[in-house]
Design an enzyme around this catalytic site. Structure first.
Site, PDB file in Angstrom:
ATOM      1  N   GLU A   2       9.275   0.908  11.267  1.00 33.24           N
ATOM      2  CA  GLU A   2      10.341   1.918  11.170  1.00 33.24           C
ATOM      3  C   GLU A   2       9.652   3.269  11.252  1.00 33.24           C
ATOM      4  OE1 GLU A   2      12.382   4.710  10.187  1.00 33.24           O
ATOM      5  OE2 GLU A   2      12.546   3.954   8.133  1.00 33.24           O
TER       6      GLU A   2
ATOM      7  N   GLU B  57       9.052  15.229  16.262  1.00 35.74           N
ATOM      8  CA  GLU B  57       9.547  15.180  14.886  1.00 35.74           C
ATOM      9  C   GLU B  57       8.823  16.230  14.038  1.00 35.74           C
ATOM     10  OE1 GLU B  57      10.628  11.758  11.648  1.00 35.74           O
ATOM     11  OE2 GLU B  57       8.652  11.639  12.590  1.00 35.74           O
TER      12      GLU B  57
ATOM     13  N   LYS C 157       0.867  -1.169   0.000  1.00 37.68           N
ATOM     14  CA  LYS C 157       0.000   0.000   0.000  1.00 37.68           C
ATOM     15  C   LYS C 157       0.909   1.225   0.000  1.00 37.68           C
ATOM     16  CE  LYS C 157      -2.874   3.355   1.308  1.00 37.68           C
ATOM     17  NZ  LYS C 157      -2.472   4.763   1.381  1.00 37.68           N
TER      18      LYS C 157
ATOM     19  N   CYS D 158      13.084  10.172   8.003  1.00 35.75           N
ATOM     20  CA  CYS D 158      12.993   9.698   9.385  1.00 35.75           C
ATOM     21  C   CYS D 158      14.302   9.884  10.132  1.00 35.75           C
ATOM     22  CB  CYS D 158      12.570   8.235   9.401  1.00 35.75           C
ATOM     23  SG  CYS D 158      13.644   7.171   8.411  1.00 35.75           S
TER      24      CYS D 158
END
Length: 462
Positions: free
Chosen positions: A254, A355, A179, A288
């Site tokens: 992750e 973040e 996906k 990331c």
């Protein structure tokens, strides 16, 4: 006025290009232009059911009957085809993500290495014999495919992060339903075409696109999925893990990061400056592993768009100083934010803890090595970090003390197919890349063989 028809991307299920069961489609927007450039099938749970069933059939069919040598040959062929079409795929990714063509060409140029490396492991998934305490038994183990893998990938490096999952999963003998992000659906469908050309059996790799969470939710919660591999935010990762837990489905997560550069006063400051800039401003900070916290020795101290701007407003409100940037860049059009450096940042400020996923660097001074380590570890995340120093003893010492999955010494943002990558804490579970990645997609089976053929008491063990 002539109307230009947008490129149309469909699902790929059981080797066929098909529309969504609902017949719905949505537009994928070029972030640079702020306008649609392609349309994609808008799937839901019905499409997921079809794709998972196709992956299950392939697992029991010709793909499952291939040896590791057969899988390796197909993977090498796929790597060659990606290398052949790297420039074209990079252009697709650039249109879909708005990222620099130079960056995407660099990524596409490295992706074949993942298939070459993991093809070399496909025929080396060895079990062991166990010299147990029961001489009348031969006991051995074998590694078997985990089964059907659901791969849910983000928009920022769509094909690279998909292949981080696909290459080891194929080496292990798994099949996959992917996906892609609703913001970047195109490259996964393009990859499926190359897998057809390489000769992979139908159903080994399926793609279901869709806008919004419907497809991802259905995949994470599907009872016939054996492993969920997800890259994305920590918040969504927790939701994926919760959905998978209902079926006791394994997860590989992750997730986000708040990675720290630790720059000591003996560092090569030119090299450190280059590394810090690349760590947070390359890829516009939308990675990331962005090194968004700069911990620097005091001796040398000097949608997403709206989200990033809100972080900048909040940082100023909490007392940080905007030393550079800090504003939207309207002159370029689209959705741009100036590269931003914030000083006077306290470790408790939101911009130092959460973040941002944008080109924002928070600068925090330190006085001692112990303080530097404490600041680096003062985060719920633990994905990556860097130590900048000419003292090799201190470099290793600090790297060992940092609670992160990857630490670079006098470097940043270097990855390879042979080196494990993953995080501590809120940065995720499991490891991608390296031999450990193949193990993520296998199950270990123990087999006991009774050697004497004698009659045993059925009410005793051993």
């Amino acid at each position: 006025m002539t109307t230009v028809e947008l490129p149309r991307y469909q699902h790929v299920i059981d080797g066929r290009r098909v529309e969504a069961a609902s017949g719905q489609r949505y537009d994928s927007v070029d972030p640079y232009l702020g306008a649609p450039w392609a349309s994609a099938a808008d799937g839901d749970a019905a499409d997921v059911d079809l794709a998972v069933a196709a992956a299950r059939r392939a697992l029991a069919g010709p793909w499952g009957q291939l040896t590791g040598f057969g899988r390796a040959a197909l993977m090498r062929r796929l790597g060659d085809l990606i290398a052949r079409d790297a420039d074209r795929l990079a252009e697709v990714e650039t249109r879909d993500t708005g990222k620099l063509l130079r960056e995407m060409r660099g990524q596409l140029g490295t992706i074949p290495q993942w298939f070459y490396y993991f093809s070399g492991l496909a025929d080396k998934l060895e079990g062991t014999t166990i010299p147990g305490d029961k001489p009348n038994f031969l006991v051995y183990t074998r590694r078997e495919p985990a089964g059907v893998v659901a791969a849910i990938v983000p928009w920022n490096s769509p094909l690279l992060l998909l292949c981080w999952k696909l290459a080891p999963a194929l080496a292990a003998g798994c099949t996959m339903v992917a996906k892609p992000s609703d913001y970047s659906p195109a490259s996964a469908v393009e990859l499926a075409a190359l897998m057809d050309e390489a000769g992979f059996p139908p159903g080994v790799f399926n793609v279901v696109t869709g806008f919004g969470p419907a497809v991802g939710k259905a995949l994470a919660a599907h009872p016939d999925v054996d492993k969920v591999a997800f890259t994305g935010s920590t918040t969504v990762g927790a939701q994926v893990a919760a959905a998978a837990a209902a079926n006791i489905t394994g997860v590989l997560l992750e997730l986000g990061g708040k990675s720290a550069h630790v720059v000591f006063d003996d560092a090569d400051l030119d090299a450190a400056c280059n590394g810090v800039l690349a760590g947070v401003f390359a890829a516009t900070g939308q990675t990331c592993m962005a090194g968004s916290r700069l911990l620097v020795s005091r001796a040398v101290h000097e949608p997403q768009y709206r989200k990033v701007l809100s972080f900048l407003e909040g940082a100023a409100g909490e007392g940080a100083t905007v030393t550079a940037g800090g504003r939207p860049d309207d002159a370029l059009g689209g959705f741009f934010v100036q590269p931003t450096v914030l000083t006077g940042v306290k470790p408790t400020m939101t911009v130092a803890c959460e973040e941002v996923f944008g080109p924002v660097l928070s600068v925090i001074p330190f006085d001692t090595e112990d303080e530097a380590v404490a600041l680096a570890n003062d985060s719920r995340y633990g994905l990556a970090g860097a130590v900048w120093t000419k003292d090799i003893h201190r470099g290793h010492r600090v790297a060992h003390a940092m609670r992160t999955g990857t630490v670079w010494i006098n470097a940043y943002r270097v990855v390879g197919p042979d080196v494990p990558f993953g995080g501590y804490g809120l940065s995720g579970l499991g490891r991608e890349n390296g031999i450990e990645a193949v193990h993520e997609y296998t199950q270990t089976k123990a087999i006991w063989v009774e050697l004497t053929g004698g009659t045993r008491d059925p009410f005793t063990l051993g």
